[in-house]
Design an enzyme around this catalytic site. Structure first.
Site, PDB file in Angstrom:
ATOM      1  N   CYS A  20      -3.379   6.690   1.774  1.00 12.34           N
ATOM      2  CA  CYS A  20      -2.884   7.473   0.650  1.00 12.34           C
ATOM      3  C   CYS A  20      -3.381   8.900   0.801  1.00 12.34           C
ATOM      4  CB  CYS A  20      -3.404   6.889  -0.665  1.00 12.34           C
ATOM      5  SG  CYS A  20      -2.730   7.692  -2.143  1.00 12.34           S
ATOM      6  N   CYS A  75     -11.481   6.006  -5.259  1.00 15.24           N
ATOM      7  CA  CYS A  75     -10.564   5.011  -4.674  1.00 15.24           C
ATOM      8  C   CYS A  75     -10.798   4.881  -3.171  1.00 15.24           C
ATOM      9  CB  CYS A  75      -9.122   5.441  -4.938  1.00 15.24           C
ATOM     10  SG  CYS A  75      -7.913   4.327  -4.214  1.00 15.24           S
ATOM     11  N   CYS A 106       1.083  -7.249  -6.400  1.00 15.96           N
ATOM     12  CA  CYS A 106       0.646  -5.853  -6.314  1.00 15.96           C
ATOM     13  C   CYS A 106       0.968  -5.379  -4.893  1.00 15.96           C
ATOM     14  CB  CYS A 106      -0.849  -5.787  -6.619  1.00 15.96           C
ATOM     15  SG  CYS A 106      -1.503  -4.125  -6.510  1.00 15.96           S
ATOM     16  N   CYS A 121      -8.530  -3.281  -7.972  1.00 11.70           N
ATOM     17  CA  CYS A 121      -7.970  -1.923  -7.926  1.00 11.70           C
ATOM     18  C   CYS A 121      -8.869  -1.005  -7.126  1.00 11.70           C
ATOM     19  CB  CYS A 121      -7.893  -1.323  -9.323  1.00 11.70           C
ATOM     20  SG  CYS A 121      -6.813  -2.198 -10.403  1.00 11.70           S
ATOM     21  N   CYS A 169      -8.131  10.369  -4.609  1.00 12.23           N
ATOM     22  CA  CYS A 169      -8.858  10.250  -5.874  1.00 12.23           C
ATOM     23  C   CYS A 169     -10.289   9.838  -5.546  1.00 12.23           C
ATOM     24  CB  CYS A 169      -8.180   9.231  -6.788  1.00 12.23           C
ATOM     25  SG  CYS A 169      -6.484   9.722  -7.188  1.00 12.23           S
ATOM     26  N   GLU A 226      -2.357  -4.181   2.753  1.00  7.12           N
ATOM     27  CA  GLU A 226      -2.744  -5.304   1.912  1.00  7.12           C
ATOM     28  C   GLU A 226      -1.826  -5.389   0.696  1.00  7.12           C
ATOM     29  OE1 GLU A 226      -7.398  -5.966   2.932  1.00  7.12           O
ATOM     30  OE2 GLU A 226      -7.019  -4.601   1.299  1.00  7.12           O
TER      31      GLU A 226
END
Ligand code: SAH
Length: 365
Positions: free
Chosen positions: A122, A129, A115, A345, A126, A102
């Site tokens: 990933c 997230c 962005c 985010c 975290c 995305e």
């Protein structure tokens, strides 16, 4: 199955979408064409958005035919586009191996920004997230990173406009260092989109060796460091890579980072209600940042199903920001963009791993 065979043959051709200008020059020369043709081709791909060699009308017919038969310009395909009530647009893009990523267009931050993702998933995990929940599927290639900008600029009609690029989509850019830096070089090239490094912000959890390497680069984007905590223990819990590259070392690297005149490092700080948003946290943050030329960007958590933290109230956010401001730390609060289309985010994750839209919507309320 002729189609499958054709596309396999096509995929084995050299991919101009993966080449910087000097690589493209070598590839053109290797096929027996004059080197300067590469610049024209680069301009077609980046500045004019033409990826089909037949459309490159200032090349000779013979060159166009040769390239059509023996080269290609790999470009992410647009799978879906969703527009938020606030003007944010989220793009779901398809890659050649069937993976999806995305990318998000944000109309006003205060400038228009793309962005961009640097990885599928990933590895950083975290705690707050959603992308981290996917784990790392694979690195994006340089062409796939730069290709997102080509696709978004084309779709939005912004090829001739100024825009910022923030490497804040899926993935950790410093965990995919070479491809990220090569993509930035391709986007910076004056024969293409000519994006100035001042318009690029690289956001990182602080992968220390890569951060130190970045400090020596000729192409120096703006730097944003995802801090999120004020003690080693707290950061260990929220940002697992802190166990390897700790808060104190990251801050020391930031202090030494060669920032341009009149610019500053941004520290991002996701505010998690009752966890890292207390007045003591704010005061500790002031002390930690004491002698670093920086600004703080507070990001009230974007909640999502599967994330066990709470978004603090506006009052709690204001209280935290006020403590920083009164200690003369420059502070801003990031406005949440595109939450209705799950583009905010930490919300980027590809379909399939997502709950049903209804469940996600319920979690966002
Ligand atoms: N890996 C890089 C860039 C991607 S994330 C990094 O960590 O900096 C961009 C920013 O969004 C980071 O500061 C990240 O911590 C933050 N973020 C992640 N999940 C979030 C969430 N649920 N709500 C608000 N911000 C989030």
């Amino acid at each position: 199955m002729p189609n499958v065979r054709n596309s396999l043959a096509a995929n084995s051709r050299p991919d101009f979408g993966e080449m910087n200008l000097s690589e493209l020059e070598s590839a053109i020369e290797a096929r027996g064409h004059p080197r300067f043709r590469a610049r024209q081709i680069f301009t077609w791909i980046y500045a004019k958005g033409v990826t089909d060699f037949d459309g490159m009308t200032d090349l000779s017919r013979a060159l166009r035919a040769d390239l059509s038969a023996h080269a290609r310009v790999g470009t992410p395909t647009l799978v879906r586009k969703e527009t938020s009530s606030d003007g944010t647009v989220k793009f779901l893009l398809g890659l050649e191996d069937g993976r999806q990523i995305e990318s998000v267009f944000i109309p006003d931050t205060p400038n228009q920004s793309f962005c961009i993702s640097t990885q599928v998933g990933c590895a950083m995990k975290c705690g707050f997230c959603l992308t981290g929940k996917m784990g790392l599927v694979r690195n994006l290639t340089a062409g796939e990173i730069a290709g997102q900008v080509r696709v978004l600029a084309g779709e939005l009609g912004l090829r001739q406009s100024r825009f910022n690029i923030v490497l804040m989509g899926m993935g950790e850019p410093l965990h995919n260092y070479d491809n990220t830096m090569k993509a930035l070089e391709m986007l910076h090239d004056e024969h293409g989109l000519a994006v100035s490094p001042r318009r690029v912000t690289l956001s990182t959890v602080g992968v220390l060796p890569a951060l130190e390497r970045l400090a020596t680069e000729p192409f120096m984007p703006n730097l944003a460091i995802s801090l999120h905590a004020t003690t080693e223990d707290q950061r260990d819990a929220l940002v697992p890579v802190n166990r390897k590259y700790g808060l104190a070392d990251i801050l020391e690297a930031a202090r030494r980072f060669p920032i341009k005149r009149r610019s500053r490092i941004t520290f991002e700080y996701v505010l998690l209600g009752g966890v890292n948003d207390t007045p003591e946290d704010a005061r500790r943050l002031v002390r930690l940042l004491g002698n670093i030329r920086c600004k703080v960007n507070l990001i009230p958590l974007n909640e999502a199903a599967g994330i066990s933290f709470r978004r603090p109230s506006d009052e709690e956010v204001d209280r935290f920001a006020a403590i920083l401001a009164s200690a003369r730390v420059t502070v801003s609060v990031r406005k949440s963009r595109g939450r209705d289309i799950r583009a905010a985010c930490g919300q980027l994750i590809v379909e399939g791993l997502r709950r049903s839209p209804a469940q996600t919507a319920a979690a966002l309320l």
